[in-house]
Design an enzyme around this catalytic site. Structure first.
Site, PDB file in Angstrom:
ATOM      1  N   SER A   1      27.167  -1.259 -50.376  1.00 52.01           N
ATOM      2  CA  SER A   1      26.660  -0.115 -49.621  1.00 52.01           C
ATOM      3  C   SER A   1      25.389  -0.509 -48.901  1.00 52.01           C
ATOM      4  CB  SER A   1      26.313   1.029 -50.564  1.00 52.01           C
ATOM      5  OG  SER A   1      27.431   1.423 -51.291  1.00 52.01           O
TER       6      SER A   1
ATOM      7  N   THR B   1      18.568   5.692 -51.386  1.00 48.91           N
ATOM      8  CA  THR B   1      17.156   6.094 -51.307  1.00 48.91           C
ATOM      9  C   THR B   1      16.243   4.878 -51.433  1.00 48.91           C
ATOM     10  OG1 THR B   1      17.161   6.501 -53.675  1.00 48.91           O
ATOM     11  CG2 THR B   1      17.651   8.358 -52.261  1.00 48.91           C
TER      12      THR B   1
ATOM     13  N   ASP C   1      20.287  11.387 -56.115  1.00 44.82           N
ATOM     14  CA  ASP C   1      21.433  10.603 -56.549  1.00 44.82           C
ATOM     15  C   ASP C   1      22.059  11.353 -57.704  1.00 44.82           C
ATOM     16  OD1 ASP C   1      22.372   8.310 -55.441  1.00 44.82           O
ATOM     17  OD2 ASP C   1      20.927   7.011 -56.420  1.00 44.82           O
TER      18      ASP C   1
END
Lengths: 505, 505
Positions: free
Chosen positions: B205, B209, B267
């Site tokens: 990915s 954050t 998250d």
């Protein structure tokens, strides 16, 4: 010492993005490069005297020059409506510190007076993006606010705006928690109460997820956007007003939150209580009657839920010095005939004018609520309220007071009717057995209410009525054919809006 | 029979609004009037062959003619990159039915396979606005997804994208749940594993954050945007790849959700597990090693939390046919020296090249993870993995494999360093006693990482180090002076980034 390179010249782009402020600049202009801005960066924009936080859209072509920055209408208003060519400076918006309290809430922490105030202050200052507002609304949904949190939020909301003080303890107000289409008793009740010399500084919301709020309905008959001092004058003159709460800046964050709740089709119990109580406290009310319709497709669906809501309303009110009386009412079918701002206004006027066509259920419910309030304020002895309310209405004194209030707010006008309509008829004979209030509200919304004030629907039948095949059940009204088509398309997939059952003898 | 009045001519406005599609039209054009559109209406836009849902911005001046509609870059891409002048038709977007499942979740209902699939399908189709996406993300946050829901969401995410099948059971993968700045072991581990003949189709990915994800770091050295078939060729040729998951359309909704999570700095545990496991399953992996750093300021802060996450990862993996092994590691301080895409890439290269400057903690941790994987796949006998991994690295075979992978992906390049830097020094002598990983990540983000790939920071000390007053603690790097200033401003209010304690003898 001033560095010219930090500025761009303002251009009002004339783009309406609703409430979310947006700023546009060239992706290759010196400000974007120096600050390292990217698309959807949250940026702080400043003129000489104002500043706001906006989302950034980057432009890759000659829409703008390298020396220009354009602002959306919402950003332009927040910047104090500056002239084209004014200098704007930019910087990364600070992280919104109070979002950590929203995140904490998601992990089981409770809002305190301090953290609720911080969140509400930042929302009022426009520091929350739509994504962040949505997280706040969602974090409070599903009955996740307890009494202490609801009180904290309510106090924060009152403190965020202006507040009336009428110098008296006998200040009345009413509210309906909604969910019941057409339940437009407020203008009638207010007129009856004020016609009896009582004070009722009524402010109302626009619709959240419903096809009309009282402010939307009143706006089809008079001006509802009153400034704080205008509202004070109307109330001092007439004993009452029927204004939009948002324009007098009572609990101003409520309208920001409501816009997001509407987009999510979500109403949270704690937010609802904070919204209601904060507006009443800020309006200076001391005694409030709250109507809670209960029914299988109303907003409140069970006696249990109603009791929980009653307690939360009464206890939150008490914590803020407000006497709250709640009334649980029948929410199994719409009230009145019309659903949508202008159609409900027509019903209200028929009741006030004692028109023979007036919907009797709306008349009776309004009288019942007004009676409670007359007794609550000790204007009527216990048991005498209903007769007093009926006399006020039948004599025309309520209508005279209603017109006087409208005139004081800027003049009375007749609500406009919609150009497009379509009537749905019964497919078989039988008895009206069930209304799906949510589908009815949805239909009226799809037809354009409340954005198009004349849009909505008329319901022609009531529970228990006998109908023949072909007799009209309801009529849809729309301002534009596209919206009418959209509502009709919904009917294709949802036949159970009004259920007709054959009588089994 | 065709009615021309339903169409507007497309104009590509060149406005980048990131992923949210926006359409602009005159508020007084025939389409807006006929359809009853208002600002921020959700509208469906169609060309001949494509359609998308977009938010509407209304234009009140001559920016557009009455026959034109402009589209943002995101909308233009979703419409298949049409030519200027193509005909666009418009209608109200249907209400997103699956939002009722998100509302249900807020009221305590559980996602099922069916409802999770409906939500993920609608998100993939672009039917969720940012406000709605935020509600979905928020509804899942705070550990509100149980195992069954997490499995349902994971399966829905796998089904929403493409999926590799390598025709073998011995397909490896690794993952780190993050929260530890600089912990960039993946490129090193992948190189060691693939150099030993194993298959590791690694997709990563971008940062959520944090200041860098593996894809962000790899992008400073090679191309990471591989198409599905390109990725297949790289893996078949080299046994491994180091690609960005988003570009191969594995679990494509994950990247949409991640953008909103980033905006919320949120998250969720269930989303995290669904994100990780769905990508591994879609990549065709059968055995996965997951690194869970635990520390007081890491993403996972307690052994309890780590155990819960381990179980959720292992059980969700098992339900989808994936053998998951988890490794709890020390998360009390950053790993390596650099934090930020290019700075971490520099560390990775130093380790791979056996440079004497290479951060030893990054080297040792990578060797340890590689050893586990070599033993997991039975390439090394139990207890022999570490020696095998060390030999692969020391001999230069890992570096050769890393370069070969980069070449296969489109060529290797050196990561670029940033033009602006500022070093912070110790104010007193003492011992390094504490790192605030969250503040460190925040500082690197404020400095511009990962959007500016060269931005971030180097940490010059480790826990337990003796420092003198004036010796360097860390250095900030930025692409633009504005960002450097922004990071320095954060330091004003947050002094406790690295704590130095005087020794008490």
């Amino acid at each position: 010492m001033e560095q010219n390179c930090d500025f761009l010249k303002l251009r009002r782009l004339g783009v309406d993005t609703h409430q979310e402020p947006v700023v546009y600049m060239r992706q290759d202009c010196h400000v974007a490069i120096a600050e390292g801005f990217t698309a959807q960066s949250r940026v702080e924009v400043c003129t000489e005297g104002h500043s706001t936080i906006a989302s950034l859209a980057l432009v890759s072509n000659d829409l703008l020059s390298h020396q220009e920055a354009a602002v959306s209408e919402a950003a332009w208003r927040l910047l104090g409506e500056p002239q084209d060519g004014e200098r704007l400076s930019f910087r990364h918006a600070r992280a919104v510190d109070s979002m950590s309290f929203v995140r904490g809430k998601l992990y089981g922490e409770r809002f305190t007076q301090q953290t609720a105030s911080a969140v509400i202050r930042d929302i009022k200052a426009g520091r929350y993006s739509d994504i962040q507002l949505s997280a706040f609304v969602t974090a409070c949904a599903g009955d996740r606010l307890n009494l202490e949190e609801t009180i904290a939020l309510t106090e924060a909301m009152v403190a965020s705006g202006q507040r009336f003080d009428w110098g008296s303890d006998n200040i009345l107000d009413k509210h309906c928690v909604g969910g019941l289409p057409g339940n437009r008793t407020t203008p009638i009740v207010t007129a009856i109460v004020a016609a009896n010399g009582l004070t009722m500084p009524k402010t109302s919301s626009r619709a959240i997820t419903s096809p009309a709020g009282t402010a939307d309905t009143m706006e089809t008959m008079t001006r509802v956007q009153l400034e704080f001092e205008q509202m004070r004058r109307v109330v001092e003159q007439q004993g009452a007003c029927l204004a939009w709460g948002g324009s007098v800046s009572l609990s101003p964050t409520d309208d920001i939150v409501i816009r997001v709740e509407r987009a999510l089709d979500l109403d949270s119990e704690g937010q609802l209580v904070a919204s209601v109580i904060s507006k009443k406290v800020a309006a200076g009310a001391r005694q409030v009657l709250i109507d809670i319709p209960v029914g299988p497709t109303a907003k409140v669906r069970s006696a249990d839920k109603a009791r929980r809501l009653q307690q939360l309303l009464e206890n939150t009110g008490a914590a803020l010095g407000l006497q709250v009386r709640t009334l649980v009412t029948d929410g199994s079918q719409p009230i009145g005939r019309g659903i949508g701002p202008a159609l409900e206004a027509r019903d209200v006027l028929q009741v006030l004018m004692n028109d023979s066509q007036a919907p009797q259920d709306l008349r009776e419910k309004s009288l019942c609520l007004a009676a409670e309030m007359l007794e609550m304020s000790a204007s009527a002895a216990p048991g005498d309220g209903l007769a007093m309310a009926r006399e006020t209405l039948d004599s025309g004194r309520a209508m005279a007071k209603f017109r006087a209030i409208c005139e004081a707010q800027g003049g009375f006008k007749q609500p406009q009717m919609a150009p497009h309509s379509h009537t749905i008829c019964a497919e078989k004979h039988g008895v009206v057995a069930y209304f799906n209030n949510r589908f009815i509200a949805r239909l009226a919304s799809l037809a354009g209410a409340p954005t198009a004030p004349a849009a909505g629907m008329d319901v022609h039948v009531r529970l228990g009525d006998n109908v023949q095949a072909g007799s009209p059940l309801f009529t849809l009204y729309a301002q534009a054919p596209g919206e009418l088509a959209y509502a009709l398309e919904f009917l294709d997939g949802h036949t159970d809006v009004i259920r007709i059952e054959e009588e089994t003898v």
